[in-house]
Motif scaffolding. Structure first.
Motif, PDB file in Angstrom:
ATOM      1  N   GLU A   1     -43.678  69.345 -51.739  1.00 53.41           N
ATOM      2  CA  GLU A   1     -42.340  68.789 -51.900  1.00 53.41           C
ATOM      3  C   GLU A   1     -41.323  69.404 -50.951  1.00 53.41           C
ATOM      4  N   ASN A   2     -41.510  70.664 -50.607  1.00 55.03           N
ATOM      5  CA  ASN A   2     -40.561  71.353 -49.729  1.00 55.03           C
ATOM      6  C   ASN A   2     -41.343  72.137 -48.684  1.00 55.03           C
ATOM      7  N   ARG A   3     -41.301  71.666 -47.438  1.00 53.07           N
ATOM      8  CA  ARG A   3     -42.098  72.263 -46.367  1.00 53.07           C
ATOM      9  C   ARG A   3     -41.728  73.718 -46.107  1.00 53.07           C
ATOM     10  N   GLU A   4     -40.449  74.069 -46.287  1.00 49.19           N
ATOM     11  CA  GLU A   4     -40.009  75.421 -45.977  1.00 49.19           C
ATOM     12  C   GLU A   4     -40.137  76.373 -47.169  1.00 49.19           C
ATOM     13  N   ALA A   5     -40.623  75.873 -48.305  1.00 49.08           N
ATOM     14  CA  ALA A   5     -40.867  76.738 -49.451  1.00 49.08           C
ATOM     15  C   ALA A   5     -42.244  77.372 -49.275  1.00 49.08           C
ATOM     16  N   LEU A   6     -42.260  78.558 -48.713  1.00 46.58           N
ATOM     17  CA  LEU A   6     -43.520  79.209 -48.377  1.00 46.58           C
ATOM     18  C   LEU A   6     -44.179  79.809 -49.618  1.00 46.58           C
ATOM     19  N   PRO A   7     -45.506  79.864 -49.623  1.00 41.25           N
ATOM     20  CA  PRO A   7     -46.211  80.426 -50.775  1.00 41.25           C
ATOM     21  C   PRO A   7     -45.952  81.926 -50.899  1.00 41.25           C
ATOM     22  N   PRO A   8     -45.926  82.441 -52.121  1.00 39.33           N
ATOM     23  CA  PRO A   8     -45.695  83.878 -52.311  1.00 39.33           C
ATOM     24  C   PRO A   8     -46.894  84.695 -51.836  1.00 39.33           C
ATOM     25  N   VAL A   9     -46.631  85.663 -50.985  1.00 38.81           N
ATOM     26  CA  VAL A   9     -47.681  86.514 -50.426  1.00 38.81           C
ATOM     27  C   VAL A   9     -47.242  87.971 -50.532  1.00 38.81           C
ATOM     28  N   LYS A  10     -48.137  88.815 -50.960  1.00 40.35           N
ATOM     29  CA  LYS A  10     -47.849  90.241 -51.042  1.00 40.35           C
ATOM     30  C   LYS A  10     -48.258  90.937 -49.748  1.00 40.35           C
ATOM     31  N   THR A  11     -47.357  91.748 -49.215  1.00 36.89           N
ATOM     32  CA  THR A  11     -47.635  92.505 -48.004  1.00 36.89           C
ATOM     33  C   THR A  11     -47.453  93.988 -48.289  1.00 36.89           C
ATOM     34  N   PRO A  12     -48.475  94.802 -48.076  1.00 38.25           N
ATOM     35  CA  PRO A  12     -48.325  96.242 -48.338  1.00 38.25           C
ATOM     36  C   PRO A  12     -47.277  96.862 -47.407  1.00 38.25           C
ATOM     37  N   ALA A  13     -46.458  97.723 -47.962  1.00 34.21           N
ATOM     38  CA  ALA A  13     -45.396  98.364 -47.179  1.00 34.21           C
ATOM     39  C   ALA A  13     -45.860  99.648 -46.512  1.00 34.21           C
ATOM     40  N   SER A  14     -47.002 100.162 -46.905  1.00 35.70           N
ATOM     41  CA  SER A  14     -47.496 101.425 -46.361  1.00 35.70           C
ATOM     42  C   SER A  14     -48.573 101.171 -45.310  1.00 35.70           C
ATOM     43  N   VAL A  15     -49.069 102.250 -44.739  1.00 38.95           N
ATOM     44  CA  VAL A  15     -50.161 102.174 -43.768  1.00 38.95           C
ATOM     45  C   VAL A  15     -51.457 101.809 -44.498  1.00 38.95           C
ATOM     46  N   VAL A  16     -52.190 100.841 -43.959  1.00 42.27           N
ATOM     47  CA  VAL A  16     -53.419 100.369 -44.604  1.00 42.27           C
ATOM     48  C   VAL A  16     -54.530 100.248 -43.577  1.00 42.27           C
ATOM     49  N   ASN A  17     -55.738 100.159 -44.081  1.00 41.07           N
ATOM     50  CA  ASN A  17     -56.909  99.882 -43.255  1.00 41.07           C
ATOM     51  C   ASN A  17     -57.329  98.431 -43.475  1.00 41.07           C
ATOM     52  N   ILE A  18     -57.617  97.726 -42.401  1.00 41.21           N
ATOM     53  CA  ILE A  18     -58.070  96.344 -42.500  1.00 41.21           C
ATOM     54  C   ILE A  18     -59.332  96.162 -41.661  1.00 41.21           C
ATOM     55  N   GLU A  19     -60.058  95.114 -41.956  1.00 40.59           N
ATOM     56  CA  GLU A  19     -61.260  94.779 -41.199  1.00 40.59           C
ATOM     57  C   GLU A  19     -61.290  93.280 -40.965  1.00 40.59           C
ATOM     58  N   GLY A  20     -61.785  92.891 -39.805  1.00 48.64           N
ATOM     59  CA  GLY A  20     -61.858  91.470 -39.492  1.00 48.64           C
ATOM     60  C   GLY A  20     -62.776  91.203 -38.323  1.00 48.64           C
ATOM     61  N   ILE A  21     -62.706  89.990 -37.831  1.00 49.84           N
ATOM     62  CA  ILE A  21     -63.495  89.551 -36.684  1.00 49.84           C
ATOM     63  C   ILE A  21     -62.544  89.117 -35.580  1.00 49.84           C
TER      64      ILE A  21
END
Length: 262
Positions: free
Chosen positions: A133-153
């Motif tokens: 219904e509203n293109r600019e209404a973005l989905p709620p996403v949590k973003t860690p505020a501290s230093v983190v470890n991530i893994e990907g390709i």
């Protein structure tokens, strides 16, 4: 035999040419679909082989796209959510089994400041559904505020969709950036920072942040290519049968009319 040849071909030039055209198109399209399937299978095998190589460390030093492409990588640092880019019109990588309709949403691209290095690494954090219904209404996403470890390709880009023109994004700090495509070169100019020459597509690690990371395998759609190939070959065979049967019926009718039935 000469009479049969004449009845099938020389007296039916238009029908013969039309049949040859249908057969040629069907065979070429069928072979093309088979080649598409084989290409996907080869790409998937190559990706699997590269993922089994030693895991790279983004914090250890500069890595080229050629060396890191399609390989697993670890990174330690901090996300910069205020510079995020939401890529629109991205279908859910693996739709639910109960749904036959593709669901549209966003890829969340977010810069990741590497710890111990003056360098940014762009991360495709995952997929989230869009508000219909509203293109600019973005989905709620949590973003860690501290230093983190991530893994990907590692990939050269998050994938491209069709876009009219070559638009340059206008950065408005008061609104979230919603774009059709992502360009590493443009982002480097906008932010004037040093960044890795690739993006990291984050893998699922049991993080409850509102994003899905069930990425579709490269072999996704291979069965569809085989089905399309069968349909094209069936069309070619049907064209041949129609030409042959219609010609034989015409040949037999002419034989009856001319009294050649004995």
């Amino acid at each position: 035999m000469n009479n049969l040849f004449s009845a099938l071909i020389t007296k039916r030039i238009v029908a013969t040419v039309s049949a040859l055209l249908v057969i040629a198109i069907g065979c070429v399209a069928g072979v093309w679909q088979l080649n598409r399937a084989e290409t996907k299978i080869a790409l998937a095998a190559n990706l699997l082989a590269r993922q089994q190589m030693p895991i790279l460390n983004a914090n250890a030093g500069p890595v080229s796209l050629e060396d890191a492409r399609e390989r697993r990588m670890n990174a330690r640092g901090q996300f910069i959510p205020e510079a995020a880019v939401w890529l629109d019109n991205r279908p859910r990588p693996i739709p639910p089994a109960a749904s036959a309709v593709s669901q549209s949403g966003f890829y969340l691209m977010m810069p990741f400041r590497l710890e111990g290095r003056d360098e940014m690494l762009w991360v495709n954090r995952g997929w989230a559904p869009r508000n219909t219904e509203n293109r600019e209404a973005l989905p709620p996403v949590k973003t860690p505020a501290s230093v983190v470890n991530i893994e990907g390709i590692v990939f050269p880009h998050p994938g491209k969709v069709y876009e009219l023109g070559d638009s340059t994004p206008a950065v408005d700090t008061g609104k979230p950036r919603i774009e059709q495509n992502f360009n590493l070169g443009i982002e480097a100019k906008i932010h004037s920072w040093s960044q890795s020459p690739f993006i990291l597509r984050e893998v699922e690690a049991g993080i409850d942040d509102g994003l899905l990371r069930e990425w579709a395998p490269l072999t996704n759609g291979v069965d569809r290519h085989y089905a399309y190939a069968f349909q094209w070959f069936a069309l070619a065979f049907s064209g041949f049968l129609f030409w042959l049967i219609s010609g034989l019926r015409q040949y037999w009718r002419r034989g009856v009319v001319n009294g050649d039935q004995g």
